[in-house]
Design a protein around this motif. Structure first.
Motif, mmCIF file in Angstrom:
data_model
loop_
_atom_site.group_PDB
_atom_site.id
_atom_site.type_symbol
_atom_site.label_atom_id
_atom_site.label_comp_id
_atom_site.label_asym_id
_atom_site.label_seq_id
_atom_site.Cartn_x
_atom_site.Cartn_y
_atom_site.Cartn_z
ATOM 1 N N PHE A 40 0.849 -1.169 0.205
ATOM 2 C CA PHE A 40 -0.137 0.164 0.068
ATOM 3 C C PHE A 40 0.763 1.339 0.216
ATOM 4 N N ASP A 41 1.947 1.137 0.932
ATOM 5 C CA ASP A 41 2.720 2.397 0.948
ATOM 6 C C ASP A 41 3.393 2.756 -0.365
ATOM 7 N N ARG A 42 3.849 1.658 -1.164
ATOM 8 C CA ARG A 42 4.396 1.939 -2.510
ATOM 9 C C ARG A 42 3.410 2.462 -3.581
ATOM 10 N N HIS A 43 2.167 1.811 -3.616
ATOM 11 C CA HIS A 43 1.499 1.924 -4.890
ATOM 12 C C HIS A 43 0.426 3.220 -4.334
ATOM 13 N N VAL A 44 0.265 3.412 -3.179
ATOM 14 C CA VAL A 44 -0.949 4.515 -2.810
ATOM 15 C C VAL A 44 -0.149 5.332 -1.743
ATOM 16 N N PRO A 45 1.037 6.020 -2.452
ATOM 17 C CA PRO A 45 1.573 7.144 -1.337
ATOM 18 C C PRO A 45 0.816 8.307 -1.203
ATOM 19 N N ALA A 105 -8.805 8.260 0.816
ATOM 20 C CA ALA A 105 -7.823 7.056 0.702
ATOM 21 C C ALA A 105 -8.456 6.273 -0.479
ATOM 22 N N LEU A 106 -9.756 6.042 -0.320
ATOM 23 C CA LEU A 106 -10.336 5.083 -1.587
ATOM 24 C C LEU A 106 -10.200 5.821 -2.895
ATOM 25 N N ASP A 107 -10.335 7.244 -2.763
ATOM 26 C CA ASP A 107 -10.023 8.024 -4.187
ATOM 27 C C ASP A 107 -8.478 7.900 -4.647
ATOM 28 N N HIS A 108 -7.613 7.694 -3.740
ATOM 29 C CA HIS A 108 -6.221 7.544 -4.204
ATOM 30 C C HIS A 108 -5.970 6.239 -4.451
ATOM 31 N N LEU A 109 -6.809 5.152 -3.970
ATOM 32 C CA LEU A 109 -6.556 3.899 -4.556
ATOM 33 C C LEU A 109 -7.060 3.660 -5.671
ATOM 34 N N PHE A 110 -8.287 4.250 -5.985
ATOM 35 C CA PHE A 110 -8.741 4.203 -7.357
ATOM 36 C C PHE A 110 -8.010 4.910 -8.548
ATOM 37 N N GLY A 473 -16.173 5.379 -8.409
ATOM 38 C CA GLY A 473 -14.938 5.165 -8.160
ATOM 39 C C GLY A 473 -14.312 4.507 -6.905
ATOM 40 N N ARG A 474 -15.068 5.175 -5.692
ATOM 41 C CA ARG A 474 -14.802 4.551 -4.453
ATOM 42 C C ARG A 474 -15.137 3.367 -4.414
ATOM 43 N N ILE A 475 -16.310 3.209 -5.073
ATOM 44 C CA ILE A 475 -16.802 1.627 -4.929
ATOM 45 C C ILE A 475 -16.275 0.671 -5.619
ATOM 46 N N GLU A 476 -15.548 0.964 -6.682
ATOM 47 C CA GLU A 476 -14.555 -0.123 -7.196
ATOM 48 C C GLU A 476 -13.361 -0.207 -6.377
ATOM 49 N N ALA A 477 -12.620 0.632 -5.722
ATOM 50 C CA ALA A 477 -11.736 0.578 -4.840
ATOM 51 C C ALA A 477 -12.084 -0.137 -3.743
ATOM 52 N N PHE A 478 -13.114 0.238 -3.045
ATOM 53 C CA PHE A 478 -13.652 -0.651 -1.806
ATOM 54 C C PHE A 478 -13.823 -2.169 -2.279
ATOM 55 N N PHE A 479 -14.301 -2.455 -3.501
ATOM 56 C CA PHE A 479 -14.396 -3.899 -3.793
ATOM 57 C C PHE A 479 -12.970 -4.498 -3.694
ATOM 58 N N THR A 480 -12.149 -3.669 -4.366
ATOM 59 C CA THR A 480 -10.583 -4.144 -4.315
ATOM 60 C C THR A 480 -10.241 -4.724 -2.728
ATOM 61 N N LEU A 481 -10.523 -3.737 -1.786
ATOM 62 C CA LEU A 481 -10.272 -4.178 -0.661
ATOM 63 C C LEU A 481 -11.121 -5.418 0.186
#
Length: 588
Positions: A40-45, A105-110, A473-481
């Motif tokens: 997470f640190d590397r891909h979502v700084p 945080a979900l926005d940055h993950l998306f 966008g947040r929903i798709e990131a949330f599904f990743t989690l």
């Protein structure tokens, strides 16, 4: 000084402060083995201005999905119920963990390269847990949404295309609700999820397999793994793509293929040379017929010149026969209700086209159009009335009044039922690997229902919907989690089952009342640690004594089998004192 004096109560000298641990130390052990925090640190700084970095905020959600399953807006109160550090954040960061902070945080993950993140996660699982990619199973399910989601039309969000929440073929049988398609791939080695993708709600499954297979080829580092999927894989484009790239596959031949119809016609007057490959006790009824499976390699290849293996199960034959009888009986009952409605004074079905539509919907609903032949008829009702008013006599003349009403008649096609009965419990499998025996083809396909167990876990245990989010966008990131939470739970199951096999343990007393369990699930494991608490006896600003979690013998055995050290539930003093003391549990 006159009058009675009011004495103040003595001040408590000691305070007992309790901290909840639950199963989080066990869950954290597996999250740390994957190395999820560093990924997470590397891909979502995030920059230094964030009170709670994006990586740590995202790390809270998989833990919550596994343990508490609370919506995003309740995460702050959830983490405060546990000891400091259990959710991967410090006590000071807990106060800043708002739903807005998690949403950003979900926005940055998306916005991040989630494909690269999930690839590294899968490679870490393969390396650190020894999971192999020799055989992979793929399937998809739909996640239904309450609400209109008018903006979720496949728009661009900060340069990335978000999935479209729209109507489509609902696998949950809710065509009235919009949906997204949740595509999951797992390896047969412990049924571990290794790939995930979320796409538009109206996407056909047949269009997803090429991209999924290409992703798996990157993960496995080779193309000769066995790819197993349902009948949507059986298209010339999909199968040719995998075959040309050196891949192998097993899939179901659809019922609309000519090869299927030819075999079912051939079997009316011929008996295949079935070979029994599975013979097991009935898992549902101890006094029922045995669970036997037979295979037969078809003498003719498929239209693409690939081997076809027919499978037959007598238990499946019984279930299909019973389902056909139920469907026919239910359809006849509805036809009788329609007939009574047409005979009533207020039918509200006046036109022939409307009646025909009602009949068609009934037959399609119960899948009996082949067995029930329904005909709309016209029934005449005659009535005689006097031509003149007054008391009737022998000379009174009468006139005939005829009313026409619609009616229905139906017959059961016994020949069609007998025709289909001869091939009940049979279905064809097709593969491009000629080295696989019919028994191996069946064994590969029999692992496919396990992915349905993962979908059930996502929808019922994890309660993936409703998600209480509006931004797709947040929903798709949330599904990743959710996928990562599912991965952690699957790894816990696999590690325990492998350890039981290694130590020749057939069962463990994990069920309530210490009943034995032969195939433990993560839900049963976490339940045993759900009440774990640590207590601190405090005098003033000093900790007098710490009462660690009293582990039972069964809990110690589980930790040993899972490779989790017992001191995971006994953090060092530096971690014990990291959280500020709240209101006391009780005074002494």
């Amino acid at each position: 000084m006159s009058g009675p004096q009011k004495l103040s109560p003595p001040k408590a000298r000691f305070i007992l402060h309790s901290e909840r641990l639950g199963p989080l130390p066990l869950v954290n052990h597996f999250i740390d083995r994957i190395g999820l925090a560093s990924l997470f640190d590397r891909h979502v700084p995030s920059d230094a201005r964030c009170a709670v970095p994006h990586a740590q905020a995202l790390g809270v959600l998989p833990r919550s999905i596994i343990v508490e399953r609370e919506p995003v807006y309740r995460q702050q109160e959830t983490v405060h119920d546990f000891a400091g550090g259990m959710f991967g954040i410090t006590s000071g960061q807990m106060d800043h963990l708002s739903d807005d902070r998690l949403g950003r945080a979900l926005d940055h993950l998306f916005d991040a390269d989630r494909a690269a993140l999930l690839t590294e996660v899968a490679l870490a699982v393969a390396e650190r847990f020894g999971v192999n990619f020799d055989e992979c199973h793929n399937d998809s399910t739909t996640i239904s949404f309450h609400g209109s989601y008018r903006g979720a039309s496949g728009r661009k969000i900060r340069g990335r295309t978000a999935p479209m929440i729209t109507y489509g073929h609902s696998k949950s049988h809710r065509p009235d609700m919009k949906q997204l398609l949740f595509i999951l791939t797992m390896t047969a080695d412990g049924n571990i999820p290794v790939a995930f993708r979320c796409t538009d709600g109206n996407t056909s499954d047949s269009r997803t397999h090429i991209d999924t297979w290409n992703t798996l080829r990157t993960l496995a580092g080779r193309s000769d793994f066995l790819y197993v999927a349902d009948s949507k894989l059986c298209s010339r484009e999909n199968m040719d793509h995998i075959d040309r790239a050196g891949g192998r596959f097993v899939t179901v031949l659809p019922r609309n293929r000519l090869e299927d119809a030819e075999f079912r016609q051939w079997i009316q007057s011929n008996t295949p040379d079935w070979t029994c490959v599975w013979d097991r006790p009935n898992s549902r009824h101890s006094d029922g017929p045995r669970d036997c499976w037979y295979v037969f390699r078809a003498p003719l290849l498929s239209a693409e010149a690939r081997p076809v293996v027919w499978v037959w199960s007598p238990l499946l034959t019984l279930r299909q026969e019973a389902r056909r009888r139920r469907n026919i009986a239910a359809a006849i009952e509805e036809l009788q209700q329609l007939r009574a409605r047409l005979a009533g004074a207020k039918t509200r079905l006046r036109g022939a086209a409307e009646i025909d539509l009602q009949i068609k919907v009934m037959l399609e609903k119960h899948h009996v159009a082949r067995y029930l032949k329904v005909r709309r008829t016209v029934r005449e009702e005659h009535e005689y009335r006097q031509t003149r008013r007054g008391r009737p006599d022998p000379e009174t003349a009468y006139r005939k009044i005829t009313r026409r009403r619609f009616d229905t008649e139906w017959t059961t096609d016994e020949q069609a039922i007998a025709y289909d009965h001869n091939s009940d419990g049979m279905y064809p499998l097709v593969t491009n690997d000629r080295s696989l025996s019919p028994a191996q083809v069946l064994e590969a396909h029999k692992g496919q229902p396990m992915i349905e167990k993962r979908f059930e876990q996502v929808k019922t245990v994890h309660e993936i919907a409703p998600v209480f989010l509006k931004d797709e966008g947040r929903i798709e990131a949330f599904f990743t989690l959710y996928f990562l939470a599912l991965l952690v739970q699957a790894l816990i199951e696999r590690e325990l089952r492998l350890a039981m096999k290694r130590e020749n343990l057939d069962e463990l007393p994990l069920y309530p009342e210490q009943r034995q369990c032969a195939r433990p699930t993560t839900e049963q494991i976490l339940r045993l640690f759900s009440l774990a608490q640590r207590h601190r006896l405090i005098e003033g600003a000093h900790t007098v004594q710490v009462f660690d979690v009293p582990l039972t013998e069964l809990q110690r055995q589980l930790l040993r089998l899972l490779g989790v050290p017992e001191n995971a539930f006994r953090p060092p003093d530096s971690r014990r004192n990291s959280r500020q003391i709240g209101s006391p549990t009780c005074g002494m």
